[in-house]
Every structure is written in structure tokens, then in C-alpha cells.
Design an enzyme around this catalytic site. Sequence first.
Site, PDB file in Angstrom:
ATOM      1  N   MET A   1      -0.767  44.950  60.546  1.00 44.13           N
ATOM      2  CA  MET A   1      -0.786  43.740  60.128  1.00 44.13           C
ATOM      3  C   MET A   1      -1.953  43.809  59.022  1.00 44.13           C
ATOM      4  SD  MET A   1       1.086  41.553  61.660  1.00 44.13           S
ATOM      5  CE  MET A   1       0.597  40.186  62.015  1.00 44.13           C
ATOM      6  N   CYS A   2      -2.152  42.656  58.057  1.00 44.85           N
ATOM      7  CA  CYS A   2      -3.013  42.753  56.821  1.00 44.85           C
ATOM      8  C   CYS A   2      -4.008  41.602  57.212  1.00 44.85           C
ATOM      9  CB  CYS A   2      -2.308  42.519  55.635  1.00 44.85           C
ATOM     10  SG  CYS A   2      -0.693  43.586  55.346  1.00 44.85           S
ATOM     11  N   ARG A   3      -4.733  41.383  56.107  1.00 46.37           N
ATOM     12  CA  ARG A   3      -5.798  40.426  56.289  1.00 46.37           C
ATOM     13  C   ARG A   3      -5.506  39.453  54.873  1.00 46.37           C
ATOM     14  NH1 ARG A   3      -7.205  38.731  61.198  1.00 46.37           N
ATOM     15  NH2 ARG A   3      -4.781  39.319  61.247  1.00 46.37           N
ATOM     16  N   VAL A  88      -5.795  42.211  51.703  1.00 44.21           N
ATOM     17  CA  VAL A  88      -6.058  43.773  52.014  1.00 44.21           C
ATOM     18  C   VAL A  88      -4.754  44.058  53.098  1.00 44.21           C
ATOM     19  CG1 VAL A  88      -8.512  44.054  51.618  1.00 44.21           C
ATOM     20  CG2 VAL A  88      -7.600  43.425  53.872  1.00 44.21           C
ATOM     21  N   ASN A 115       1.357  38.727  56.033  1.00 49.03           N
ATOM     22  CA  ASN A 115       0.553  38.980  57.075  1.00 49.03           C
ATOM     23  C   ASN A 115       1.518  39.207  58.153  1.00 49.03           C
ATOM     24  OD1 ASN A 115      -1.250  39.915  58.904  1.00 49.03           O
ATOM     25  ND2 ASN A 115      -2.292  37.980  59.100  1.00 49.03           N
TER      26      ASN A 115
END
Length: 276
Positions: A1-3, A88, A115
Amino acid sequence: MCRHLAFLGPAERLGRLLVEPEHGLYRQSWAPRRQRYGTVNADGFGVGWYAEEDPVPARYRRAGPIWGDPAFADLARVVRSRAVLAAVRSATVPGPDGEAAAAPFTADRWLFSHNGAVSGWPRTAAPLVRTLPAADLLSLQAQCDAAFVWALVLHRLRRGDDPGRALADTVLEIDEAAPGSRLNLLLTDGETITATTWGDTLWYLAWPGRLPRGPGSARPEGTGIVVASEPYDDDPRWREVPDLTLLAADRTEVLLTPLKDLRTDLASAPSEEPCT
């Protein structure tokens, strides 16, 4: 996962939004507090922002971690904007895309981030390919699942769907083809923010919630909102968005709609003819 994070409000430095907060996106690249999948977001980052009197956003992306880019630190120190989308990217398997796989993705006046992950990618995407024109498939910005999700969303936007419908229909369509996908999507045109929760966290802080500032700094005037994967500080005014929800916001109000309600609407709508 991302932010990821989106902001609408008074003109603010990128650094005050992304770098200076105690638990901002910069720190979330190595120490997220609420990330459910993955632990390090070091496989690229990006930020898009809007300049005054220009509806087409600027964008800065790199393939490496945000903390390892001195050019970004300098840019974040001076660039101001009233509308920002930044992300990110979670550490993932090696691929050929480099910074092309880092959000935000962009076209026309839009900035977009995903995300999550499409379950079974790319095999499960096969039923969805027929919904896109060949030109859209041949011009994918990267080979990753996020770029494909963006192509699905952008196709809907360009045919005239409003942002909420474009995101909701895309999420529901992907979930049908690839159950178990995680689809937190984030979209802005510089005037509105639209987002979905589908498998991971999302929070918002409605203005005049404070942005982090140094001693003696005045609170900025005007109204606005921050929408983020997780809060950048411990301000009690942050509100969590329930899972399986569509968020639609501008600088003055936030609307939350359960995606299950939109699923009913979608099921009753006439089916779209496949593209040829």
C-alpha cells in the site's frame, strides 16, 4: 500500500503540508502509523500542485524515496499552492516503470493517486480491458495496476462523468472483476477533492483546522480541507472516513456517501456498449 494526501485551502508551502508535520507524508514514507499493508513507502514519490491562474497542474516525481532527494527538499521549501496532491509509493516488486509508476498521475486538469492493489493483477484486468479504447491502452503511463486504474477513471471523466461517479463506478467495476482489491482512490482538479475508501484508511481535517507552523506563525485565512491516508498530527479534529465510502469535498464542505448505495444505482443503470 501507499500513503497519499490532497489539500485545498489558502496558499501554503509544500514543506508545511508534507515535510514539517510530525507525522507528515515525509515521515510516513518510513514510519506510517495506520498503514494496514506494507511497512515502507520507498519505491518512488510524487507531488502535483496548481499555480495561480493555471488550471493544468505541475508535477514532480522520482523513483527513489522522498527522504533521499535533496532537490525535493529545496522545492518544498519555496513552492506554494492552494491545491496539492502528493503520494509516497509502497516498496514493491522490481519493475521497468521507475518514476512513471509513482503518483500522482495526471491528464488535462486532473491529479490522481491509487492507494491499494488490484487483486490478481494483471490477469484479473482482462475483463476490464474491453471497456477502454485502444488508444487509452496504448498510452498507459506505466505498466502497474495504478496506471490502469487511472486509465479507467480518466476514460469516464472524459466521457462526461462527474468525479464521484467516475471513481465509484471504477471501484465497483474492479471489485467485480478482481474481488479483494484494495481501492483507495484520490482525485483533484484543484477545486474539489474526490476519494474512495475500499480496504485502507482515509481521514480528513476540515478548515479551519490548523496546519503545522512554527512559533509565532498566524493561522492562515480562508477555508479548506486536507484529505489523507492518515493524520499528519494528533489534532483531535481529524475525522476518519468509514470503509466503502465516497468522499466529495471542496473548500467549504465534505459529503460522505456509502458506496453500497451507489452500487444499487449502478446496477439499475443501462449497460455501456464495449469500445471497439
